[in-house]
Motif scaffolding. Structure first.
Motif, PDB file in Angstrom:
ATOM      1  N   VAL A   1      37.140 -19.878 -38.885  1.00 39.87           N
ATOM      2  CA  VAL A   1      36.446 -18.704 -39.408  1.00 39.87           C
ATOM      3  C   VAL A   1      37.386 -17.898 -40.300  1.00 39.87           C
ATOM      4  O   VAL A   1      38.471 -17.498 -39.869  1.00 39.87           O
ATOM      5  CB  VAL A   1      35.934 -17.801 -38.265  1.00 39.87           C
ATOM      6  CG1 VAL A   1      35.241 -16.571 -38.832  1.00 39.87           C
ATOM      7  CG2 VAL A   1      34.997 -18.565 -37.357  1.00 39.87           C
ATOM      8  N   GLN A   2      36.961 -17.662 -41.543  1.00 39.59           N
ATOM      9  CA  GLN A   2      37.677 -16.785 -42.462  1.00 39.59           C
ATOM     10  C   GLN A   2      36.888 -15.495 -42.548  1.00 39.59           C
ATOM     11  O   GLN A   2      35.765 -15.475 -43.060  1.00 39.59           O
ATOM     12  CB  GLN A   2      37.803 -17.437 -43.834  1.00 39.59           C
ATOM     13  CG  GLN A   2      38.568 -16.591 -44.836  1.00 39.59           C
ATOM     14  CD  GLN A   2      38.701 -17.283 -46.188  1.00 39.59           C
ATOM     15  OE1 GLN A   2      38.697 -18.496 -46.278  1.00 39.59           O
ATOM     16  NE2 GLN A   2      38.801 -16.479 -47.231  1.00 39.59           N
ATOM     17  N   SER A   3      37.472 -14.418 -42.021  1.00 41.29           N
ATOM     18  CA  SER A   3      36.782 -13.133 -41.966  1.00 41.29           C
ATOM     19  C   SER A   3      37.815 -12.017 -41.942  1.00 41.29           C
ATOM     20  O   SER A   3      38.906 -12.181 -41.373  1.00 41.29           O
ATOM     21  CB  SER A   3      35.925 -13.071 -40.693  1.00 41.29           C
ATOM     22  OG  SER A   3      35.473 -11.762 -40.451  1.00 41.29           O
ATOM     23  N   ASP A   4      37.471 -10.884 -42.499  1.00 39.27           N
ATOM     24  CA  ASP A   4      38.352  -9.714 -42.449  1.00 39.27           C
ATOM     25  C   ASP A   4      38.531  -9.199 -41.021  1.00 39.27           C
ATOM     26  O   ASP A   4      39.463  -8.444 -40.745  1.00 39.27           O
ATOM     27  CB  ASP A   4      37.804  -8.592 -43.335  1.00 39.27           C
ATOM     28  CG  ASP A   4      37.876  -8.931 -44.816  1.00 39.27           C
ATOM     29  OD1 ASP A   4      38.669  -9.828 -45.189  1.00 39.27           O
ATOM     30  OD2 ASP A   4      37.130  -8.312 -45.599  1.00 39.27           O
ATOM     31  N   MET A   5      37.641  -9.587 -40.110  1.00 37.88           N
ATOM     32  CA  MET A   5      37.703  -9.123 -38.723  1.00 37.88           C
ATOM     33  C   MET A   5      38.670  -9.935 -37.859  1.00 37.88           C
ATOM     34  O   MET A   5      38.994  -9.528 -36.756  1.00 37.88           O
ATOM     35  CB  MET A   5      36.313  -9.175 -38.083  1.00 37.88           C
ATOM     36  CG  MET A   5      35.293  -8.290 -38.752  1.00 37.88           C
ATOM     37  SD  MET A   5      33.680  -8.291 -37.942  1.00 37.88           S
ATOM     38  CE  MET A   5      33.251 -10.014 -37.936  1.00 37.88           C
ATOM     39  N   LEU A   6      39.140 -11.096 -38.361  1.00 40.11           N
ATOM     40  CA  LEU A   6      39.982 -11.987 -37.568  1.00 40.11           C
ATOM     41  C   LEU A   6      41.266 -12.330 -38.303  1.00 40.11           C
ATOM     42  O   LEU A   6      41.270 -12.425 -39.535  1.00 40.11           O
ATOM     43  CB  LEU A   6      39.228 -13.282 -37.252  1.00 40.11           C
ATOM     44  CG  LEU A   6      37.903 -13.128 -36.513  1.00 40.11           C
ATOM     45  CD1 LEU A   6      37.177 -14.464 -36.475  1.00 40.11           C
ATOM     46  CD2 LEU A   6      38.131 -12.601 -35.114  1.00 40.11           C
ATOM     47  N   SER A   7      42.340 -12.550 -37.547  1.00 37.73           N
ATOM     48  CA  SER A   7      43.627 -12.928 -38.132  1.00 37.73           C
ATOM     49  C   SER A   7      44.243 -14.068 -37.336  1.00 37.73           C
ATOM     50  O   SER A   7      44.232 -14.045 -36.101  1.00 37.73           O
ATOM     51  CB  SER A   7      44.599 -11.749 -38.097  1.00 37.73           C
ATOM     52  OG  SER A   7      44.116 -10.681 -38.860  1.00 37.73           O
TER      53      SER A   7
ATOM     54  N   MET B   1      28.911 -16.776 -42.493  1.00 41.21           N
ATOM     55  CA  MET B   1      28.646 -15.699 -41.552  1.00 41.21           C
ATOM     56  C   MET B   1      28.702 -14.409 -42.345  1.00 41.21           C
ATOM     57  O   MET B   1      29.203 -14.408 -43.479  1.00 41.21           O
ATOM     58  CB  MET B   1      29.671 -15.680 -40.413  1.00 41.21           C
ATOM     59  CG  MET B   1      31.097 -15.410 -40.864  1.00 41.21           C
ATOM     60  SD  MET B   1      32.295 -15.355 -39.534  1.00 41.21           S
ATOM     61  CE  MET B   1      32.076 -13.716 -38.916  1.00 41.21           C
ATOM     62  N   THR B   2      28.205 -13.337 -41.785  1.00 37.02           N
ATOM     63  CA  THR B   2      28.246 -12.061 -42.482  1.00 37.02           C
ATOM     64  C   THR B   2      29.697 -11.720 -42.800  1.00 37.02           C
ATOM     65  O   THR B   2      30.522 -11.609 -41.901  1.00 37.02           O
ATOM     66  CB  THR B   2      27.619 -10.957 -41.606  1.00 37.02           C
ATOM     67  OG1 THR B   2      26.297 -11.349 -41.276  1.00 37.02           O
ATOM     68  CG2 THR B   2      27.603  -9.629 -42.333  1.00 37.02           C
ATOM     69  N   GLY B   3      30.007 -11.622 -44.056  1.00 40.35           N
ATOM     70  CA  GLY B   3      31.342 -11.238 -44.480  1.00 40.35           C
ATOM     71  C   GLY B   3      32.396 -12.324 -44.358  1.00 40.35           C
ATOM     72  O   GLY B   3      33.580 -12.025 -44.378  1.00 40.35           O
ATOM     73  N   GLY B   4      31.986 -13.586 -44.217  1.00 37.01           N
ATOM     74  CA  GLY B   4      33.001 -14.619 -44.086  1.00 37.01           C
ATOM     75  C   GLY B   4      32.476 -16.028 -44.245  1.00 37.01           C
ATOM     76  O   GLY B   4      31.291 -16.251 -44.484  1.00 37.01           O
ATOM     77  N   HIS B   5      33.395 -16.969 -44.095  1.00 30.84           N
ATOM     78  CA  HIS B   5      33.088 -18.387 -44.219  1.00 30.84           C
ATOM     79  C   HIS B   5      33.462 -19.099 -42.935  1.00 30.84           C
ATOM     80  O   HIS B   5      34.398 -18.699 -42.238  1.00 30.84           O
ATOM     81  CB  HIS B   5      33.871 -19.002 -45.387  1.00 30.84           C
ATOM     82  CG  HIS B   5      33.629 -18.305 -46.687  1.00 30.84           C
ATOM     83  ND1 HIS B   5      32.504 -18.527 -47.438  1.00 30.84           N
ATOM     84  CD2 HIS B   5      34.357 -17.377 -47.348  1.00 30.84           C
ATOM     85  CE1 HIS B   5      32.547 -17.777 -48.512  1.00 30.84           C
ATOM     86  NE2 HIS B   5      33.666 -17.063 -48.488  1.00 30.84           N
ATOM     87  N   MET B   6      32.755 -20.185 -42.635  1.00 25.65           N
ATOM     88  CA  MET B   6      33.009 -20.956 -41.420  1.00 25.65           C
ATOM     89  C   MET B   6      33.046 -22.437 -41.760  1.00 25.65           C
ATOM     90  O   MET B   6      32.471 -22.876 -42.745  1.00 25.65           O
ATOM     91  CB  MET B   6      31.916 -20.693 -40.377  1.00 25.65           C
ATOM     92  CG  MET B   6      31.774 -19.246 -40.000  1.00 25.65           C
ATOM     93  SD  MET B   6      30.439 -18.953 -38.836  1.00 25.65           S
ATOM     94  CE  MET B   6      31.284 -19.334 -37.312  1.00 25.65           C
TER      95      MET B   6
END
Length: 131
Positions: free
Chosen positions: A64-70, A42-47
Motif C-alpha cells: 500500500v502506497q498512502s500518505d497515511m502509512l510509512s 484506495m482512497t488517496g493511494g495505490h495498492m
C-alpha cells in the motif's frame, strides 16, 4: 453466536505492507516470490495485492502506497510464504534491490525455516518455508 476468536478462526484476516514506490515494491515482491500481483486503488493511494483464491478462505494482503502509512524496520512483522524452498527466494532478494537481515535459519524439523529481509522500501519482513 460468540464473537470471540477460537482455534477455528484465523488470527490474521488481512495485512498491508507500506511502500513509498508501488511500482518498485511490486517489482521486488513479484521478482523474489515469482508471483503476479494484482493492482488496485484506495482512497488517496495505490495498492498491489498478493494473489489469492477469494473463495478458498486464505489470508491475503497488499502493498500500500498512502500518505497515511510509512515503511518501517520496527513493529509488527509479517511472514510471507517462501515455499517450496526459502533459499530459492533468498537468492533473488539482493538482485531485486533488497537485503538479507537474517539468513535461512532452521526453526525445527517440523516447522521448517525462516529468514528476515529488508525490502526495497525499508520494511523488515519475515519469510518462511518448510524447506
Amino acid at each position: 453466536m460468540s464473537s470471540k476468536m477460537s482455534s477455528d478462526t484465523n488470527a490474521l484476516n488481512y495485512f498491508q505492507i507500506p511502500v513509498n514506490d508501488i511500482k518498485r515494491a511490486t517489482d521486488f515482491y513479484e521478482g523474489i516470490l515469482e508471483i503476479q500481483m494484482i493492482p488496485g486503488q484506495m482512497t488517496g493511494g495505490h495498492m498491489s495485492f498478493f494473489p489469492t483464491n477469494p473463495s478458498g478462505g486464505k489470508v491475503t494482503g497488499a502493498l500500500v502506497q498512502s500518505d497515511m502509512l510509512s515503511p518501517a524496520k520496527v513493529g509488527t512483522t509479517v511472514f510471507l510464504n517462501a515455499n517450496p524452498d526459502l533459499q530459492l527466494v533468498l537468492d533473488r532478494v539482493t538482485a531485486k534491490g533488497g537485503n538479507i537481515a537474517t539468513p535461512k535459519t532452521l526453526i525445527n524439523t517440523e516447522t521448517g525455516y525462516f529468514a528476515f529481509i529488508i525490502d526495497t522500501e525499508g520494511n523488515f519482513v519475515g519469510l518462511h518455508s518448510t524447506k
